[in-house]
Design a protein around this motif. Structure first.
Motif, mmCIF file in Angstrom:
data_model
loop_
_atom_site.group_PDB
_atom_site.id
_atom_site.type_symbol
_atom_site.label_atom_id
_atom_site.label_comp_id
_atom_site.label_asym_id
_atom_site.label_seq_id
_atom_site.Cartn_x
_atom_site.Cartn_y
_atom_site.Cartn_z
ATOM 1 N N ASP A 78 71.524 67.487 5.781
ATOM 2 C CA ASP A 78 70.103 67.128 5.901
ATOM 3 C C ASP A 78 69.924 65.655 6.241
ATOM 4 O O ASP A 78 68.883 65.256 6.768
ATOM 5 C CB ASP A 78 69.374 67.411 4.582
ATOM 6 N N ALA A 133 65.969 66.892 9.663
ATOM 7 C CA ALA A 133 67.206 66.184 9.321
ATOM 8 C C ALA A 133 67.278 64.844 10.053
ATOM 9 O O ALA A 133 66.835 64.712 11.198
ATOM 10 C CB ALA A 133 68.419 67.041 9.677
ATOM 11 N N LYS A 170 69.521 68.584 -1.382
ATOM 12 C CA LYS A 170 69.779 68.168 -0.007
ATOM 13 C C LYS A 170 71.242 67.750 0.155
ATOM 14 O O LYS A 170 71.845 67.172 -0.740
ATOM 15 C CB LYS A 170 68.867 67.009 0.390
#
Length: 385
Positions: free
Chosen positions: A257, A281, A192
């Motif tokens: 994210d 997100a 991420k």
């Protein structure tokens, strides 16, 4: 870690202790206090601060070896949040006519357990512990402090008290934002893209390390003179906010994210556009108007205004495909247990800007007030840590 805590309770490792009732018990201690809100000149050293008393069975008294300062200490010294904190201290207004003064600041503590309440079996006198004391309680710039057992954790074995005192408050604040509010954990962070705004302060330096410990890709925003430190902590990309328009610099990077905002202000107006839409997100900010609203409008109207603000912003951004959240410091011994494991495994280290002696508390406040700290300002309450 929390399960281990429960197991040790169940196994009865330490028998419950009785309350101290000896006439030899101390009644006063050295402490730095304030008697009114204001600038640095309100700080006063006294040897006559009331010694902490165990009021509830789950409390412990800690002999403070080291403490540290956080921006909230500067704010509380000036009266920020006083209305809400006084409501928390005395919600039923049972102490009419009394004030919060003399008030001891300081939230972090690393020290040794001196006394335990009847219901405490997880700790015993002599245990080395650390904790972050909630802001509505008397603080840690004293020789002793009382804390609830569920706010306390065993100090990481690899750290001195001076080093350990740099972590609890910032660690729990970051943990609240990233894990409890943001939903990030060791199993879902790999790969991420995380953006941390304000990465060189106490919360930021901890957040960078936590995200790297959980295998995320971290982009950190700080000033150029802090970039070496932040890279050393593991950040993959470091952006100097002074080297040009920050928004334009970040727009050249792939979308994120998750964003942790330690800066606030106008950042919120454009930062959410850097998130991946309709992917879960999340933007989490630690800069909120909650306490300011209550100070300005009173408890009822302040809470109403706060609810309207966060509700409208959450809905507005949800319709654009991203999540908007506020986060706050939350005291938690079990979370500190998990942080201690990360520290002892070498994945997180304290970042200390400067260490002061207990006699230099006013100088430490001035240092923090000057801004641009690289990590934490620590106070050695007992010298030679």
């Amino acid at each position: 870690a929390a399960g281990g805590r429960a197991l040790r309770w169940a196994n009865g490792r330490v028998p419950a202790r009785e309350f101290r009732a000896s006439p030899r018990a101390r009644i006063a201690m050295p402490s730095w206090v304030i008697d009114r809100y204001g600038s640095n000149d309100v700080l006063r050293f006294t040897r006559e601060m009331m010694f902490p008393i165990i009021h509830f069975p789950n409390e412990v008294i800690i002999k403070v070896h080291a403490a540290s300062l956080n921006p909230i200490d500067l704010s509380m010294r000036s009266g920020y949040g006083a209305t809400a904190l006084n409501m928390k201290r005395d919600p039923l207004k049972l102490k009419a006519g009394e004030t919060e003064f003399p008030l001891t600041l300081g939230r972090d503590v690393s020290g040794v357990v001196m006394e335990c309440g009847l219901g405490v079996s997880y700790f015993k006198p002599g245990d080395e512990v650390w904790a972050a004391i909630p802001p509505w309680k008397q603080g840690t710039l004293s020789e002793f402090v009382v804390a609830s057992g569920n706010e306390v954790s065993f100090k990481p074995k690899c750290l001195s008290h001076t080093e350990a005192a740099a972590l609890p408050y910032v660690g729990l604040t970051a943990w609240s934002a990233l894990n409890q509010v943001g939903g990030l954990n060791q199993s879902n962070c790999s790969g991420k893209r995380i953006l941390i705004l304000g990465a060189s302060g106490g919360v930021g330096t901890f957040a960078v390390q936590l995200m790297k410990a959980w295998n995320a890709h971290v982009t950190a925003v700080c000033s150029h003179d802090a970039s070496t430190l932040v890279k050393k902590l593991g950040a993959d990309d470091v952006i100097d906010y002074k080297s040009g328009n920050l928004e334009e610099q970040l727009k050249t990077l792939p979308l994120f994210d998750f964003i942790l905002d330690n800066v606030g202000g106008s950042t919120e107006k454009w930062a959410l556009d850097l998130l991946k839409k309709w992917s879960g997100a999340t933007y989490v900010t630690l800069v909120t108007p909650f306490l300011i609203n209550i100070d300005r409008l009173g408890v009822a109207d302040g809470m109403l205004q706060t609810g309207v603000t966060v509700g409208s912003k959450t809905l507005k951004h949800l319709l654009k495909g991203v999540h908007y959240r506020w986060a706050f410091f939350m005291p938690s011994g079990p979370s500190l247990d998990e942080i201690a494991e990360l520290v002892d495994s070498g994945k997180i280290q304290p970042v200390i800007d400067e260490v002061f002696s207990f006699s230099e508390v006013p100088e430490a406040f001035l240092k923090l007030e000057g801004g641009h700290a690289r990590g934490k300002t620590v106070i050695n309450v007992i010298s030679r840590q």
